[in-house]
Design a protein around this motif. Structure first.
Motif, PDB file in Angstrom:
ATOM      1  N   THR A 138     -19.664  14.775 -31.278  1.00  0.00           N
ATOM      2  CA  THR A 138     -18.513  14.097 -32.314  1.00  0.00           C
ATOM      3  C   THR A 138     -17.405  13.491 -31.680  1.00  0.00           C
ATOM      4  O   THR A 138     -17.096  12.598 -31.877  1.00  0.00           O
ATOM      5  CB  THR A 138     -18.143  15.146 -33.543  1.00  0.00           C
ATOM      6  N   THR A 139     -17.065  14.104 -30.472  1.00  0.00           N
ATOM      7  CA  THR A 139     -16.159  13.464 -29.733  1.00  0.00           C
ATOM      8  C   THR A 139     -16.434  12.250 -28.820  1.00  0.00           C
ATOM      9  O   THR A 139     -15.584  11.588 -28.617  1.00  0.00           O
ATOM     10  CB  THR A 139     -15.868  14.613 -28.400  1.00  0.00           C
ATOM     11  N   CYS A 140     -17.835  11.804 -29.008  1.00  0.00           N
ATOM     12  CA  CYS A 140     -18.275  10.331 -28.466  1.00  0.00           C
ATOM     13  C   CYS A 140     -17.912   9.388 -29.833  1.00  0.00           C
ATOM     14  O   CYS A 140     -17.907   8.180 -29.294  1.00  0.00           O
ATOM     15  CB  CYS A 140     -19.796  10.380 -28.331  1.00  0.00           C
ATOM     16  N   ILE A 141     -17.749   9.745 -30.722  1.00  0.00           N
ATOM     17  CA  ILE A 141     -17.613   8.811 -31.920  1.00  0.00           C
ATOM     18  C   ILE A 141     -16.464   7.889 -31.849  1.00  0.00           C
ATOM     19  O   ILE A 141     -16.724   6.352 -31.867  1.00  0.00           O
ATOM     20  CB  ILE A 141     -17.452   9.448 -33.379  1.00  0.00           C
ATOM     21  N   PRO A 142     -15.168   8.188 -31.433  1.00  0.00           N
ATOM     22  CA  PRO A 142     -14.114   7.245 -31.025  1.00  0.00           C
ATOM     23  C   PRO A 142     -14.428   6.313 -29.843  1.00  0.00           C
ATOM     24  O   PRO A 142     -13.909   5.338 -30.007  1.00  0.00           O
ATOM     25  CB  PRO A 142     -13.150   8.156 -30.881  1.00  0.00           C
ATOM     26  N   MET A 143     -15.386   6.500 -29.246  1.00  0.00           N
ATOM     27  CA  MET A 143     -15.601   5.529 -28.021  1.00  0.00           C
ATOM     28  C   MET A 143     -16.822   4.741 -28.453  1.00  0.00           C
ATOM     29  O   MET A 143     -17.019   3.769 -27.582  1.00  0.00           O
ATOM     30  CB  MET A 143     -16.335   6.708 -26.913  1.00  0.00           C
ATOM     31  N   ILE A 144     -17.468   4.887 -29.410  1.00  0.00           N
ATOM     32  CA  ILE A 144     -18.533   3.977 -29.797  1.00  0.00           C
ATOM     33  C   ILE A 144     -17.691   2.682 -30.784  1.00  0.00           C
ATOM     34  O   ILE A 144     -17.249   2.892 -31.686  1.00  0.00           O
ATOM     35  CB  ILE A 144     -19.599   4.517 -30.857  1.00  0.00           C
ATOM     36  N   PRO A 145     -18.008   1.539 -30.134  1.00  0.00           N
ATOM     37  CA  PRO A 145     -17.258   0.472 -30.961  1.00  0.00           C
ATOM     38  C   PRO A 145     -17.682   0.150 -32.394  1.00  0.00           C
ATOM     39  O   PRO A 145     -19.119   0.229 -32.666  1.00  0.00           O
ATOM     40  CB  PRO A 145     -17.661  -0.515 -29.909  1.00  0.00           C
ATOM     41  N   HIS A 146     -16.787   0.198 -33.222  1.00  0.00           N
ATOM     42  CA  HIS A 146     -17.146  -0.295 -34.623  1.00  0.00           C
ATOM     43  C   HIS A 146     -17.822   0.839 -35.150  1.00  0.00           C
ATOM     44  O   HIS A 146     -18.438   0.772 -36.170  1.00  0.00           O
ATOM     45  CB  HIS A 146     -18.139  -1.722 -34.857  1.00  0.00           C
ATOM     46  N   ALA A 147     -17.868   2.160 -34.750  1.00  0.00           N
ATOM     47  CA  ALA A 147     -18.671   3.358 -35.348  1.00  0.00           C
ATOM     48  C   ALA A 147     -17.951   3.584 -36.682  1.00  0.00           C
ATOM     49  O   ALA A 147     -16.659   3.582 -36.938  1.00  0.00           O
ATOM     50  CB  ALA A 147     -18.416   4.505 -34.420  1.00  0.00           C
ATOM     51  N   GLU A 148     -18.744   4.127 -37.433  1.00  0.00           N
ATOM     52  CA  GLU A 148     -18.538   4.477 -39.071  1.00  0.00           C
ATOM     53  C   GLU A 148     -19.251   5.859 -39.405  1.00  0.00           C
ATOM     54  O   GLU A 148     -20.171   5.816 -38.798  1.00  0.00           O
ATOM     55  CB  GLU A 148     -18.600   3.555 -39.949  1.00  0.00           C
ATOM     56  N   VAL A 149     -18.684   6.565 -40.055  1.00  0.00           N
ATOM     57  CA  VAL A 149     -19.117   8.064 -40.455  1.00  0.00           C
ATOM     58  C   VAL A 149     -19.283   8.143 -41.893  1.00  0.00           C
ATOM     59  O   VAL A 149     -18.527   7.730 -42.528  1.00  0.00           O
ATOM     60  CB  VAL A 149     -18.496   9.316 -39.870  1.00  0.00           C
ATOM     61  N   ALA A 150     -20.639   8.398 -42.359  1.00  0.00           N
ATOM     62  CA  ALA A 150     -20.967   8.427 -43.814  1.00  0.00           C
ATOM     63  C   ALA A 150     -21.453   9.890 -44.003  1.00  0.00           C
ATOM     64  O   ALA A 150     -21.940  10.558 -43.175  1.00  0.00           O
ATOM     65  CB  ALA A 150     -22.136   7.647 -44.099  1.00  0.00           C
ATOM     66  N   PRO A 151     -20.609  10.442 -45.008  1.00  0.00           N
ATOM     67  CA  PRO A 151     -21.185  11.740 -45.233  1.00  0.00           C
ATOM     68  C   PRO A 151     -22.669  12.087 -45.980  1.00  0.00           C
ATOM     69  O   PRO A 151     -23.118  10.846 -46.175  1.00  0.00           O
ATOM     70  CB  PRO A 151     -20.211  12.041 -46.737  1.00  0.00           C
ATOM     71  N   MET A 152     -23.198  13.187 -45.385  1.00  0.00           N
ATOM     72  CA  MET A 152     -24.441  13.104 -46.012  1.00  0.00           C
ATOM     73  C   MET A 152     -24.454  13.966 -47.130  1.00  0.00           C
ATOM     74  O   MET A 152     -23.788  14.766 -47.646  1.00  0.00           O
ATOM     75  CB  MET A 152     -25.306  14.033 -44.797  1.00  0.00           C
ATOM     76  N   GLY A 153     -25.609  13.997 -47.863  1.00  0.00           N
ATOM     77  CA  GLY A 153     -25.936  14.714 -49.260  1.00  0.00           C
ATOM     78  C   GLY A 153     -27.597  15.098 -49.026  1.00  0.00           C
ATOM     79  O   GLY A 153     -28.297  14.522 -48.507  1.00  0.00           O
ATOM     80  N   LEU A 154     -27.792  16.212 -49.996  1.00  0.00           N
ATOM     81  CA  LEU A 154     -29.252  16.503 -50.310  1.00  0.00           C
ATOM     82  C   LEU A 154     -29.458  16.266 -51.755  1.00  0.00           C
ATOM     83  O   LEU A 154     -28.615  16.311 -52.635  1.00  0.00           O
ATOM     84  CB  LEU A 154     -29.519  17.910 -49.998  1.00  0.00           C
TER      85      LEU A 154
END
Length: 181
Positions: free
Chosen positions: A35-51
């Motif tokens: 997860t520490t890589c996420i800020p280094m990925i240009p235009h990265a966005e995180v979406a919550p998962m569900g089941l």
């Protein structure tokens, strides 16, 4: 929105979620990263998962429960609209599921009219997991990152929760259905 975490449906069943993720990574449908890589990925966005609990049919024809991993790409962070709300749907084909079936029925009726005594043979092919094999472009994959603990998963396939995904899958499945006749 890494801090927000996943939906309650995923948090309440961590073993099921973990197995779903292992399957996606094993099959090459998701790229695991810290997860520490996420800020280094240009235009990265995180979406919550569900089941989502649903049913399927096993090899013996029995209805059995099944869990589907979903991605909440309608989730909004701050003032920015969600990934789904930024999709320009006018640039996508309308979803036309079922038109291939109608064309097949017309084909059967016309074949029977022309050849009333000839057996008509058909084959049913299940597209099991084929939806997951439709890959995302890199600029979309960075918008489809989900997390589990210290692990980030960049989805490399159509997500269950992405607004344009049914349209994209419709283009593929209708074409395959027509070509298989």
């Amino acid at each position: 929105n890494i801090e927000r975490g996943n939906h309650k449906s995923a948090r309440d069943r961590p073993d099921v979620l973990r197995q779903q993720i292992i399957d996606d990574v094993t099959h090459g449908f998701a790229l695991p990263l810290p997860t520490t890589c996420i800020p280094m990925i240009p235009h990265a966005e995180v979406a919550p998962m569900g089941l989502v609990a649903q049913n399927t049919i096993n090899a013996r024809g029995e209805i059995v429960p099944k869990d589907r991993l979903t991605h909440d790409q309608s989730f909004e962070v701050g003032q920015a609209p969600s990934v789904n709300n930024r999709v320009r749907m006018e640039e996508h084909q309308d979803v036309l599921f079922g038109h291939a079936l109608r064309r097949l029925i017309h084909f059967i009726v016309e074949t029977r009219r022309r050849h009333p005594t000839t057996p008509i043979l058909l084959q049913k092919v299940d597209f099991k997991a084929a939806y997951r094999r439709a890959h995302l472009a890199p600029d979309l994959a960075v918008k489809c990152i989900t997390t589990l603990g210290g692990l980030a998963l960049m989805m490399l396939r159509l997500t269950f929760g992405g607004r344009p995904c049914p349209s994209e899958w419709c283009n593929i499945s209708e074409t395959v259905a027509d070509l298989s006749r």
